[in-house]
Design a protein around this motif. Structure first.
Motif, PDB file in Angstrom:
ATOM      1  N   GLN A  16       0.837  -1.202   0.000  1.00  0.00           N
ATOM      2  CA  GLN A  16       0.000   0.000   0.000  1.00  0.00           C
ATOM      3  C   GLN A  16       0.879   1.263   0.000  1.00  0.00           C
ATOM      4  OE1 GLN A  16      -3.339   0.658   0.082  1.00  0.00           O
ATOM      5  NE2 GLN A  16      -4.131  -1.411   0.193  1.00  0.00           N
ATOM      6  N   LEU A  17       1.836   1.330   0.915  1.00  0.00           N
ATOM      7  CA  LEU A  17       2.666   2.529   1.050  1.00  0.00           C
ATOM      8  C   LEU A  17       3.467   2.816  -0.223  1.00  0.00           C
ATOM      9  CD1 LEU A  17       3.892   2.071   4.723  1.00  0.00           C
ATOM     10  CD2 LEU A  17       2.258   3.778   3.884  1.00  0.00           C
ATOM     11  N   LEU A  21       2.780   5.796  -3.069  1.00  0.00           N
ATOM     12  CA  LEU A  21       3.862   6.716  -3.428  1.00  0.00           C
ATOM     13  C   LEU A  21       4.122   6.650  -4.931  1.00  0.00           C
ATOM     14  CD1 LEU A  21       5.996   8.788  -2.750  1.00  0.00           C
ATOM     15  CD2 LEU A  21       7.489   6.920  -2.002  1.00  0.00           C
ATOM     16  N   ASP A  22       4.210   5.456  -5.489  1.00  0.00           N
ATOM     17  CA  ASP A  22       4.430   5.327  -6.930  1.00  0.00           C
ATOM     18  C   ASP A  22       3.276   5.940  -7.726  1.00  0.00           C
ATOM     19  OD1 ASP A  22       6.924   4.122  -6.778  1.00  0.00           O
ATOM     20  OD2 ASP A  22       6.140   2.083  -6.977  1.00  0.00           O
ATOM     21  N   HIS A  23       2.069   5.767  -7.231  1.00  0.00           N
ATOM     22  CA  HIS A  23       0.888   6.332  -7.894  1.00  0.00           C
ATOM     23  C   HIS A  23       1.015   7.859  -7.956  1.00  0.00           C
ATOM     24  CE1 HIS A  23      -3.279   6.445  -9.197  1.00  0.00           C
ATOM     25  NE2 HIS A  23      -3.633   7.185  -8.164  1.00  0.00           N
ATOM     26  N   GLN A  24       1.362   8.498  -6.836  1.00  0.00           N
ATOM     27  CA  GLN A  24       1.527   9.953  -6.822  1.00  0.00           C
ATOM     28  C   GLN A  24       2.709  10.386  -7.687  1.00  0.00           C
ATOM     29  OE1 GLN A  24      -0.593  12.259  -5.571  1.00  0.00           O
ATOM     30  NE2 GLN A  24      -1.888  10.497  -5.128  1.00  0.00           N
ATOM     31  N   ARG A  25       3.790   9.628  -7.628  1.00  0.00           N
ATOM     32  CA  ARG A  25       4.959   9.953  -8.453  1.00  0.00           C
ATOM     33  C   ARG A  25       4.591   9.986  -9.937  1.00  0.00           C
ATOM     34  NH1 ARG A  25       8.832   5.481  -5.615  1.00  0.00           N
ATOM     35  NH2 ARG A  25       9.967   6.805  -4.127  1.00  0.00           N
ATOM     36  N   ASN A  63      14.045  15.874  -2.827  1.00  0.00           N
ATOM     37  CA  ASN A  63      13.405  15.338  -1.629  1.00  0.00           C
ATOM     38  C   ASN A  63      13.576  13.829  -1.560  1.00  0.00           C
ATOM     39  OD1 ASN A  63      12.252  17.245   0.146  1.00  0.00           O
ATOM     40  ND2 ASN A  63      10.757  17.767  -1.402  1.00  0.00           N
ATOM     41  N   GLU A  64      13.404  13.159  -2.690  1.00  0.00           N
ATOM     42  CA  GLU A  64      13.628  11.708  -2.729  1.00  0.00           C
ATOM     43  C   GLU A  64      15.051  11.398  -2.267  1.00  0.00           C
ATOM     44  OE1 GLU A  64      11.804   8.888  -3.958  1.00  0.00           O
ATOM     45  OE2 GLU A  64       9.967  10.032  -4.300  1.00  0.00           O
ATOM     46  N   TYR A  65      16.009  12.122  -2.831  1.00  0.00           N
ATOM     47  CA  TYR A  65      17.406  11.886  -2.493  1.00  0.00           C
ATOM     48  C   TYR A  65      17.670  12.154  -1.004  1.00  0.00           C
ATOM     49  CZ  TYR A  65      22.464  12.201  -2.377  1.00  0.00           C
ATOM     50  OH  TYR A  65      23.783  12.004  -2.057  1.00  0.00           O
ATOM     51  N   ALA A  66      17.171  13.281  -0.517  1.00  0.00           N
ATOM     52  CA  ALA A  66      17.430  13.650   0.872  1.00  0.00           C
ATOM     53  C   ALA A  66      16.828  12.641   1.842  1.00  0.00           C
ATOM     54  CB  ALA A  66      16.886  15.051   1.150  1.00  0.00           C
ATOM     55  N   TRP A  67      15.574  12.238   1.611  1.00  0.00           N
ATOM     56  CA  TRP A  67      14.925  11.337   2.554  1.00  0.00           C
ATOM     57  C   TRP A  67      15.463   9.915   2.505  1.00  0.00           C
ATOM     58  CZ3 TRP A  67      12.217  12.204   6.753  1.00  0.00           C
ATOM     59  CH2 TRP A  67      11.680  13.476   6.937  1.00  0.00           C
ATOM     60  N   PHE A  68      15.692   9.396   1.306  1.00  0.00           N
ATOM     61  CA  PHE A  68      16.097   7.987   1.226  1.00  0.00           C
ATOM     62  C   PHE A  68      17.606   7.788   1.291  1.00  0.00           C
ATOM     63  CE2 PHE A  68      11.812   7.702  -0.720  1.00  0.00           C
ATOM     64  CZ  PHE A  68      11.268   6.832   0.200  1.00  0.00           C
ATOM     65  N   GLN A  69      18.383   8.680   0.704  1.00  0.00           N
ATOM     66  CA  GLN A  69      19.832   8.483   0.704  1.00  0.00           C
ATOM     67  C   GLN A  69      20.490   9.149   1.925  1.00  0.00           C
ATOM     68  OE1 GLN A  69      21.106   6.337  -1.562  1.00  0.00           O
ATOM     69  NE2 GLN A  69      18.965   6.164  -2.226  1.00  0.00           N
ATOM     70  N   LEU A 147       6.679  11.026   2.318  1.00  0.00           N
ATOM     71  CA  LEU A 147       6.897  11.234   0.885  1.00  0.00           C
ATOM     72  C   LEU A 147       5.589  11.138   0.110  1.00  0.00           C
ATOM     73  CD1 LEU A 147       9.527  11.780  -0.867  1.00  0.00           C
ATOM     74  CD2 LEU A 147       9.911  11.278   1.517  1.00  0.00           C
ATOM     75  N   ILE A 148       4.649  10.315   0.557  1.00  0.00           N
ATOM     76  CA  ILE A 148       3.325  10.289  -0.080  1.00  0.00           C
ATOM     77  C   ILE A 148       2.686  11.666   0.065  1.00  0.00           C
ATOM     78  CG2 ILE A 148       0.970   9.356   0.046  1.00  0.00           C
ATOM     79  CD1 ILE A 148       2.325   6.691   1.019  1.00  0.00           C
ATOM     80  N   GLU A 149       2.715  12.196   1.291  1.00  0.00           N
ATOM     81  CA  GLU A 149       2.135  13.517   1.565  1.00  0.00           C
ATOM     82  C   GLU A 149       2.839  14.595   0.761  1.00  0.00           C
ATOM     83  OE1 GLU A 149       2.371  17.422   3.244  1.00  0.00           O
ATOM     84  OE2 GLU A 149       3.961  15.978   3.627  1.00  0.00           O
ATOM     85  N   GLU A 150       4.144  14.608   0.777  1.00  0.00           N
ATOM     86  CA  GLU A 150       4.943  15.624   0.082  1.00  0.00           C
ATOM     87  C   GLU A 150       4.677  15.588  -1.423  1.00  0.00           C
ATOM     88  OE1 GLU A 150       8.281  18.455  -0.283  1.00  0.00           O
ATOM     89  OE2 GLU A 150       7.224  17.753   1.486  1.00  0.00           O
ATOM     90  N   THR A 151       4.695  14.399  -1.986  1.00  0.00           N
ATOM     91  CA  THR A 151       4.494  14.262  -3.428  1.00  0.00           C
ATOM     92  C   THR A 151       3.074  14.657  -3.814  1.00  0.00           C
ATOM     93  OG1 THR A 151       6.151  12.494  -3.445  1.00  0.00           O
ATOM     94  CG2 THR A 151       4.751  12.699  -5.396  1.00  0.00           C
TER      95      THR A 151
END
Length: 178
Positions: A16-17, A21-25, A63-69, A147-151
């Protein structure tokens, strides 16, 4: 990233999560499809001059880079990020000279790297980056929710900006925009 459907109604939490996220992306590219370079970099919100389609795509990529990496894995910032000590707080959005196609490709690549990064991690995995050092580490579950919220929030901005640019609205399929 192509038009990604919503996750199944009864999918497990992880599916789901990541699915949401992929859906919003997927809407990020959709909302930018068919924009000219001029429109992709056009400011239609006078009080927020960096809030252009191009600026938002760049912001979401970083944001993707900052949060995941940086935050989750604790990868050291080797100076490749647009942020510098004492620099502009929204430096990642200063992309007037970068083609929208390049920004979208970089965003898609970062999203794919994010998914690869978390593929084998538990949702309970805690951040290893700078927040962890301050005793404020978030779980992967939290990061995904954020990231779901942000995206989704920025996809909403792209909705409004696209409508102001050329009148396109809604969740129009890619084929209909192109």
């Amino acid at each position: 990233m192509t038009d990604v459907p919503r996750p199944p109604l009864t999918a497990p939490e992880r599916e789901q999560l990541i699915g949401w996220l992929d859906h919003q992306r997927s809407f990020v590219r959709m909302k930018c499809t068919g924009l000219s370079e001029e429109d992709a970099h056009r400011n239609v919100v006078p009080t927020s001059p960096l809030m252009t389609p191009a600026g938002l795509v760049a912001h979401l990529r970083w944001n993707e880079y900052a949060w995941f990496q940086l935050n989750l894995l604790g990868v050291p910032d080797t100076g490749q990020t647009p942020w510098t000590e004492g620099g502009h707080p929204d430096a990642e959005m200063l992309v007037d000279d970068v083609p929208i196609a390049q920004l979208l490709d970089e965003y898609d690549a970062e999203c794919a790297r994010s998914n690869e990064t978390i593929a084998d991690l538990s949702l309970d995995t805690l951040e290893q980056g700078p927040y962890a050092a301050k005793g404020e580490a978030a779980s992967l579950r939290y990061v995904l929710c954020h990231l779901i919220e942000e995206t989704a929030r920025h996809v909403g901005h792209l909705d409004i900006i696209r409508e102001l640019i050329d009148g396109r609205t809604g969740y129009t399929k890619l084929e209909e925009i192109a």
